[in-house]
Design a protein around this motif. Structure first.
Motif, PDB file in Angstrom:
ATOM      1  N   LEU A 100       0.839  -1.208   0.000  1.00  0.00           N
ATOM      2  CA  LEU A 100       0.000   0.000   0.000  1.00  0.00           C
ATOM      3  C   LEU A 100       0.870   1.252   0.000  1.00  0.00           C
ATOM      4  O   LEU A 100       0.604   2.202  -0.735  1.00  0.00           O
ATOM      5  N   ILE A 101       1.927   1.228   0.819  1.00  0.00           N
ATOM      6  CA  ILE A 101       2.823   2.395   0.868  1.00  0.00           C
ATOM      7  C   ILE A 101       3.491   2.602  -0.489  1.00  0.00           C
ATOM      8  O   ILE A 101       3.509   3.703  -1.031  1.00  0.00           O
ATOM      9  N   CYS A 102       3.994   1.508  -1.072  1.00  0.00           N
ATOM     10  CA  CYS A 102       4.641   1.617  -2.386  1.00  0.00           C
ATOM     11  C   CYS A 102       3.671   2.150  -3.433  1.00  0.00           C
ATOM     12  O   CYS A 102       4.056   2.892  -4.326  1.00  0.00           O
ATOM     13  N   GLY A 103       2.400   1.770  -3.316  1.00  0.00           N
ATOM     14  CA  GLY A 103       1.443   2.143  -4.349  1.00  0.00           C
ATOM     15  C   GLY A 103       0.805   3.499  -4.153  1.00  0.00           C
ATOM     16  O   GLY A 103       0.328   4.105  -5.103  1.00  0.00           O
ATOM     17  N   PHE A 104       0.753   3.972  -2.895  1.00  0.00           N
ATOM     18  CA  PHE A 104      -0.023   5.186  -2.655  1.00  0.00           C
ATOM     19  C   PHE A 104       0.786   6.390  -2.201  1.00  0.00           C
ATOM     20  O   PHE A 104       0.398   7.520  -2.437  1.00  0.00           O
ATOM     21  N   VAL A 105       1.887   6.145  -1.503  1.00  0.00           N
ATOM     22  CA  VAL A 105       2.624   7.300  -0.985  1.00  0.00           C
ATOM     23  C   VAL A 105       3.406   7.938  -2.128  1.00  0.00           C
ATOM     24  O   VAL A 105       4.223   7.290  -2.779  1.00  0.00           O
TER      25      VAL A 105
END
Lengths: 261, 116
Positions: free
Chosen positions: A245-250
């Protein structure tokens, strides 16, 4: 034999089909899909090599070679999904990144097909030794595979109908669920091999939703549902899902161009 | 004092030796043998002590592969024909934990009974 082969094959196929559909759907507007054929073919080769040598591989590391190699593949898939989410996070994927994206998708599919397919290979090889069971087992396997692939196709079209922005968001969440599942399974395998110390039970929902039930089995394949997961499994799931999620959204802030050299 | 390369090297070897000692000098978990023959488990009922890690050594005497599986134990492992495999279980609370052979689930059934 008939019913048990349906559920066995369905469960294995579903995990792979889900991953392939999700990857196909979220990359369809970004790049061509040449990777899928290569990925599946590499996976078939992988499951043949792995399935054929399962006896030898199992002897590695004091008879836990199977767990260690499966866990490595599944950790690998989790990390590849994080990389894929990271590459998809920009609105337009740069030409250079497209190659990396396509290789990552290829590798994730190849690993997933090897992981799930080698079990099917070993199973069908065993069935061949019982001539009386061949027809019912193969009929059941075909039905199981058919249902699994159909669910994958359905998911692909459901995702494809979404608007580009939503497709990306939902796609990344889906990758996080799949990656979390893979990582949790890898942690469980390493616990089974005694490479990770056993941890306590996180919850017990076996009376609410048993893993013997069809819904329980489907949810296991789809999002990694466990009636009695261990704390380590839960932590593995969360860690991988959060990473994806971090890789995809931040969004990473652009470094100032006037930075001193 | 900052650690030098030499210090780190000593530390590395020391920890390696310690790991090896800890792995081999203490008695491991109790080992329980289960055999698979004609798609049946022998013994089909296995008793293990509570709150103890146990090593199951599963020998498949059939020519075909079997998958040792248990939802209650959260364990799953393919054992190829005429080979053996190791599955660690526990520490577990008192109770009954059924297992089965996923490839031949009608016949291959058993359970682990955890006792005080």
């Amino acid at each position: 034999m008939f019913l048990s082969s349906i559920t066995l094959i369905l469960q294995e196929i579903l995990e792979g089909a889900l991953l392939i559909s999700a990857l196909l759907a979220i990359t369809q507007r970004v790049m061509s899909r040449h990777w899928i054929t290569a990925g599946v073919l590499a996976g078939f080769m992988g499951c043949y090599i792995f399935g054929d040598n399962i006896a030898r591989i199992s002897e590695w590391f004091d008879y836990v070679g199977q767990e260690v190699s499966y866990a490595t593949m599944q950790f690998g898939i989790s990390l590849l999904l994080a990389l894929i989410a990271f590459l998809l996070r920009q609105t337009t994927v740069a030409a250079g990144s497209k190659n990396l994206l396509s290789i990552s998708c290829l590798a994730a599919v190849a690993l997933s097909v090897t992981r799930e397919g080698s079990e099917i290979y070993v199973y069908l090889q065993g069935v061949m030794a019982h001539p009386d069971k061949i027809s019912s087992a193969f009929a059941g396997s075909a039905i199981g595979a058919g249902i699994g692939i159909s669910i994958g196709i359905l998911l692909y079209y459901l995702l494809s109908g979404l608007m580009t922005e939503w497709l990306k968001r939902i796609g990344i969440v889906l990758l996080a669920l799949i990656g979390g599942n893979m990582c949790a399974q890898a942690v469980l395998l390493l616990t089974q091999a005694d490479w990770i110390s056993p941890t306590g039970q996180l919850w017990d929902t076996s009376s609410l939703l048993s893993e013997y039930s069809l819904v329980g089995r489907l949810l296991y394949a789809l999002i990694g549902y466990e009636a009695t997961p261990s704390t380590a499994q839960g932590m593995g799931y969360l860690a991988a899902a959060l990473l994806i999620l971090i890789c995809g959204f931040v969004s990473v802030k652009q470094p100032p161009s006037t930075a001193p050299n | 004092m900052l650690p030098t390369n030499r210090h780190l090297q000593t530390l590395y070897w020391l920890s390696l030796v310690l790991i090896l000692i800890s792995r081999y000098s203490f008695a491991g978990p109790p080992i329980i043998q289960i055999e698979i023959k004609d798609h049946l488990f022998y013994p089909a009922i296995v008793e293990v002590p509570a709150n103890t890690k146990v090593k199951l050594l599963i020998k498949n005497l059939d020519d075909t592969a079997e998958e040792f599986e248990s939802y209650e134990l959260n364990r799953e492992k393919v054992i190829a024909g005429n080979t053996k495999g190791v599955v660690f279980i526990g520490p577990l609370p008192v109770g009954e934990y059924p297992f089965f052979g996923e490839f031949f689930p009608k016949t291959a059934q058993g359970k682990v009974i955890v006792k005080e």
